[in-house]
Design a protein around this motif. Structure first.
Motif, mmCIF file in Angstrom:
data_model
loop_
_atom_site.group_PDB
_atom_site.id
_atom_site.type_symbol
_atom_site.label_atom_id
_atom_site.label_comp_id
_atom_site.label_asym_id
_atom_site.label_seq_id
_atom_site.Cartn_x
_atom_site.Cartn_y
_atom_site.Cartn_z
ATOM 1 N N UNK A 101 49.745 40.199 45.612
ATOM 2 C CA UNK A 101 48.678 41.060 46.101
ATOM 3 C C UNK A 101 47.564 41.224 45.076
ATOM 4 N N UNK A 102 47.919 41.345 43.810
ATOM 5 C CA UNK A 102 46.888 41.510 42.781
ATOM 6 C C UNK A 102 46.065 40.238 42.619
ATOM 7 N N UNK A 103 46.704 39.083 42.750
ATOM 8 C CA UNK A 103 45.956 37.831 42.638
ATOM 9 C C UNK A 103 45.038 37.647 43.848
ATOM 10 N N UNK A 104 45.521 38.049 45.034
ATOM 11 C CA UNK A 104 44.693 37.970 46.234
ATOM 12 C C UNK A 104 43.481 38.887 46.115
ATOM 13 N N UNK A 105 43.713 40.110 45.655
ATOM 14 C CA UNK A 105 42.609 41.048 45.491
ATOM 15 C C UNK A 105 41.626 40.576 44.421
ATOM 16 N N UNK A 106 42.146 39.924 43.382
ATOM 17 C CA UNK A 106 41.258 39.380 42.357
ATOM 18 C C UNK A 106 40.345 38.310 42.947
ATOM 19 N N UNK A 107 40.909 37.490 43.830
ATOM 20 C CA UNK A 107 40.108 36.473 44.512
ATOM 21 C C UNK A 107 39.002 37.127 45.331
ATOM 22 N N UNK A 108 39.350 38.172 46.086
ATOM 23 C CA UNK A 108 38.367 38.870 46.917
ATOM 24 C C UNK A 108 37.281 39.504 46.057
ATOM 25 N N UNK A 109 37.683 40.158 44.972
ATOM 26 C CA UNK A 109 36.708 40.780 44.079
ATOM 27 C C UNK A 109 35.752 39.738 43.498
ATOM 28 N N UNK A 110 36.289 38.572 43.153
ATOM 29 C CA UNK A 110 35.436 37.534 42.571
ATOM 30 C C UNK A 110 34.461 36.981 43.604
ATOM 31 N N UNK A 111 34.892 36.883 44.845
ATOM 32 C CA UNK A 111 33.976 36.446 45.898
ATOM 33 C C UNK A 111 32.831 37.435 46.069
ATOM 34 N N UNK A 112 33.122 38.721 45.904
ATOM 35 C CA UNK A 112 32.116 39.757 46.113
ATOM 36 C C UNK A 112 31.241 39.956 44.869
ATOM 37 N N UNK A 113 31.878 40.000 43.700
ATOM 38 C CA UNK A 113 31.165 40.322 42.465
ATOM 39 C C UNK A 113 30.612 39.095 41.743
ATOM 40 N N UNK A 114 31.201 37.924 42.011
ATOM 41 C CA UNK A 114 30.852 36.699 41.285
ATOM 42 C C UNK A 114 31.033 36.910 39.785
ATOM 43 N N UNK A 115 29.984 36.906 39.025
ATOM 44 C CA UNK A 115 30.113 37.089 37.584
ATOM 45 C C UNK A 115 30.033 35.779 36.822
ATOM 46 N N UNK A 116 29.158 35.748 35.837
ATOM 47 C CA UNK A 116 29.002 34.566 34.991
ATOM 48 C C UNK A 116 30.172 34.456 34.024
ATOM 49 N N UNK A 117 30.310 33.288 33.432
ATOM 50 C CA UNK A 117 31.264 33.086 32.345
ATOM 51 C C UNK A 117 30.472 32.718 31.086
ATOM 52 N N UNK A 118 30.914 33.204 29.918
ATOM 53 C CA UNK A 118 30.141 32.994 28.690
ATOM 54 C C UNK A 118 29.847 31.536 28.376
ATOM 55 N N UNK A 119 30.852 30.659 28.586
ATOM 56 C CA UNK A 119 30.666 29.290 28.117
ATOM 57 C C UNK A 119 29.536 28.572 28.827
ATOM 58 N N UNK A 120 29.212 28.954 30.083
ATOM 59 C CA UNK A 120 28.070 28.315 30.739
ATOM 60 C C UNK A 120 26.815 29.209 30.686
ATOM 61 N N UNK A 121 26.997 30.538 30.625
ATOM 62 C CA UNK A 121 25.833 31.419 30.650
ATOM 63 C C UNK A 121 25.018 31.309 29.374
ATOM 64 N N UNK A 122 25.659 31.049 28.237
ATOM 65 C CA UNK A 122 24.944 30.924 26.969
ATOM 66 C C UNK A 122 23.847 29.872 27.073
#
Length: 306
Positions: A63-84
């Motif tokens: 359930x926590x992994x599923x919710x993490x997937x949903x949150x990432x779909x909604x929030x997106x969010x950059x990652x440092x290694x490409x955002x730099x």
């Protein structure tokens, strides 16, 4: 968010500079916090020692992994290694940071899945252990030791994600807080005595729920393949390889689609992954859905026989 991201980059640089000699330790910690470790390492031991805790680990991790997937779909969010590189803010003052083999994950960054799943799953373990110690010894001091270990684990896993440039600090903090809350709440609703049909229905509910959300967000014009989930798409591959020091080590298993592919078999003791991770759209193929249903019906029978 630009200021938050920028500050996060400097935090990562300082962490790498001050603790570079502990590189192997940080890499070990980030692997320990991998959501897959919850099943491969934590679940077998917990189930062997205490059936209820084992079922709880499986339940909470899925359930926590599923919710993490949903949150990432909604929030997106950059990652440092490409955002730099993509932000073009560090052209004249580039941070002295290094990428690692585990850095180049392809999924969205917010919140951290490692921090979130670790926080949720290990709460189940430490709370059960603390309860056992208190009931046997009556000592609150001994009962507090598992919680101290839990806190240290969350800090170490979180710092490791920042160290390898997989996440910004705010993503780690958000994932950790969310994971702890989920651990506390979900640990109270463990379906210990449920039959196989319950796990089948739960598995299908997660699968179709994610598919409906995916389709709904795309209909709203939100491209869930943008920014992060691009490693498997040829015409977008350049985005990741552009900022990856070693393109051959891009972690395709961190794609949104792969996460969804892992979740359904989780309720079936993580049986064979019957879903192609190349694209969520493949999941809409009836043949694949039938394959998933067959997998769900076949495995996890040990819950009934154990």
């Amino acid at each position: 968010m630009e200021a938050v991201y920028t500050h996060g980059v400097w935090v990562a640089e300082a962490l790498q500079t001050e603790t570079r000699r502990y590189e192997d330790f940080w890499l070990f910690a980030t692997h320990l916090g991998d959501p897959k470790a919850a099943f491969l390492l934590v679940f077998p031991l917990a189930f062997y020692l205490h059936r209820r805790s084992g079922v709880a680990v499986l339940w909470v991790s899925a359930l926590s992994e599923w919710l993490n997937l949903v949150f990432k779909w909604i929030l997106f969010g950059q990652r440092p290694y490409w955002w730099i590189g993509e932000s073009q803010l560090f052209v004249k003052n580039a941070p002295k940071v290094e990428q690692f083999q585990s850095s180049c994950e392809t999924g969205p960054g917010s919140p951290s899945g490692h921090a979130m799943v670790t926080g949720a799953v290990w709460w189940v373990v430490v709370s059960a252990l603390a309860s056992f110690l208190h009931s046997r010894t009556g000592s609150k001091v001994l009962a507090a030791i598992p919680y101290l270990f839990y806190t240290l684990l969350l800090v170490v896993v979180g710092l490791s994600r920042i160290f390898i440039l997989a996440h910004f600090p705010h993503q780690v903090i958000g994932g950790t807080i969310t994971g702890v809350i989920l651990g506390v709440l979900l640990n109270r609703t463990v379906p210990e005595s449920r039959h196989l049909q319950f796990f089948l229905c739960s598995s299908m509910a997660l699968l179709f729920g994610a598919l409906l959300m995916y389709a709904g967000l795309e209909n709203l014009g939100i491209d869930l393949s943008c920014v992060a989930c691009v490693a498997g798409v040829n015409h977008r591959r350049h985005f990741l390889t552009k900022w990856t020091a070693q393109p051959m080590v891009i972690v395709v298993t961190s794609m949104c689609e792969q996460t969804l592919a892992e979740i359904t078999p989780t309720f079936n003791a993580r049986g064979p992954t019957c879903i192609s991770h190349r694209s969520v759209k493949v999941l809409l193929n009836p043949g694949h859905l039938c394959s998933v249903s067959s997998c769900c019906s076949a495995v996890l029978s040990f819950f009934q026989t154990s």
